[in-house]
Design a protein around this motif. Structure first.
Motif, PDB file in Angstrom:
ATOM      1  N   UNK A  41      16.081  35.044   2.974  1.00 33.43           N
ATOM      2  CA  UNK A  41      15.121  34.685   1.932  1.00 33.43           C
ATOM      3  C   UNK A  41      14.101  33.670   2.436  1.00 33.43           C
ATOM      4  N   UNK A  42      12.975  33.633   1.759  1.00 37.22           N
ATOM      5  CA  UNK A  42      11.910  32.697   2.080  1.00 37.22           C
ATOM      6  C   UNK A  42      11.990  31.466   1.201  1.00 37.22           C
ATOM      7  N   UNK A  43      11.923  30.305   1.817  1.00 36.92           N
ATOM      8  CA  UNK A  43      12.020  29.049   1.080  1.00 36.92           C
ATOM      9  C   UNK A  43      10.791  28.763   0.218  1.00 36.92           C
ATOM     10  N   UNK A  44       9.672  29.408   0.513  1.00 37.61           N
ATOM     11  CA  UNK A  44       8.447  29.196  -0.263  1.00 37.61           C
ATOM     12  C   UNK A  44       8.246  30.277  -1.322  1.00 37.61           C
ATOM     13  N   UNK A  45       9.329  30.815  -1.811  1.00 41.07           N
ATOM     14  CA  UNK A  45       9.296  31.874  -2.814  1.00 41.07           C
ATOM     15  C   UNK A  45       8.775  31.303  -4.136  1.00 41.07           C
ATOM     16  N   UNK A  46       7.612  31.772  -4.566  1.00 48.21           N
ATOM     17  CA  UNK A  46       7.026  31.299  -5.823  1.00 48.21           C
ATOM     18  C   UNK A  46       7.487  32.145  -7.009  1.00 48.21           C
ATOM     19  N   UNK A  47       8.027  33.321  -6.752  1.00 51.47           N
ATOM     20  CA  UNK A  47       8.539  34.171  -7.824  1.00 51.47           C
ATOM     21  C   UNK A  47       9.931  33.698  -8.238  1.00 51.47           C
ATOM     22  N   UNK A  59      14.038  31.195   5.638  1.00 50.52           N
ATOM     23  CA  UNK A  59      12.833  31.076   6.456  1.00 50.52           C
ATOM     24  C   UNK A  59      11.894  30.096   5.773  1.00 50.52           C
ATOM     25  N   UNK A  60      11.698  28.948   6.402  1.00 49.02           N
ATOM     26  CA  UNK A  60      10.938  27.852   5.802  1.00 49.02           C
ATOM     27  C   UNK A  60       9.498  28.231   5.487  1.00 49.02           C
ATOM     28  N   UNK A  61       8.876  29.049   6.287  1.00 48.45           N
ATOM     29  CA  UNK A  61       7.456  29.360   6.108  1.00 48.45           C
ATOM     30  C   UNK A  61       7.201  30.698   5.427  1.00 48.45           C
ATOM     31  N   UNK A  62       8.206  31.251   4.763  1.00 43.94           N
ATOM     32  CA  UNK A  62       8.047  32.549   4.121  1.00 43.94           C
ATOM     33  C   UNK A  62       8.171  32.432   2.608  1.00 43.94           C
ATOM     34  N   UNK A  63       7.528  33.384   1.943  1.00 38.34           N
ATOM     35  CA  UNK A  63       7.603  33.449   0.497  1.00 38.34           C
ATOM     36  C   UNK A  63       8.533  34.556   0.047  1.00 38.34           C
ATOM     37  N   UNK A  64       8.232  35.122  -1.100  1.00 40.58           N
ATOM     38  CA  UNK A  64       9.081  36.148  -1.713  1.00 40.58           C
ATOM     39  C   UNK A  64       9.119  37.446  -0.899  1.00 40.58           C
TER      40      UNK A  64
END
Length: 70
Positions: free
Chosen positions: A15-21, A44-49
């Protein structure tokens, strides 16, 4: 959720730590890890959803490697 502790098969969670969803995804994954101690949880620190769009090669490699093991 109640049945998770009885699930004994290998699990990989990416999973991405920057997930805004799902902004609390990190907390959720910690709970899942408690219920599924066999789970390999990778964040993953630099990934989103949509990590498949952020890091397609890395993600594909992780999935391929997991499928070889299971």
């Amino acid at each position: 959720e109640a049945n998770l502790p009885s699930f004994k098969h290998p699990v990989q969670i990416l999973y991405g730590e920057k997930d805004k969803i799902l902004p609390k995804v990190g907390e959720t994954m910690q709970k899942v890890k408690e219920d599924l101690p066999q789970a390999n949880v990778i964040s993953y620190a630099d990934c989103g959803h949509f990590i498949q769009e952020d890091i397609p090669e890395e993600l594909g490699g992780r999935i391929k490697e997991f499928m070889k093991v299971t």
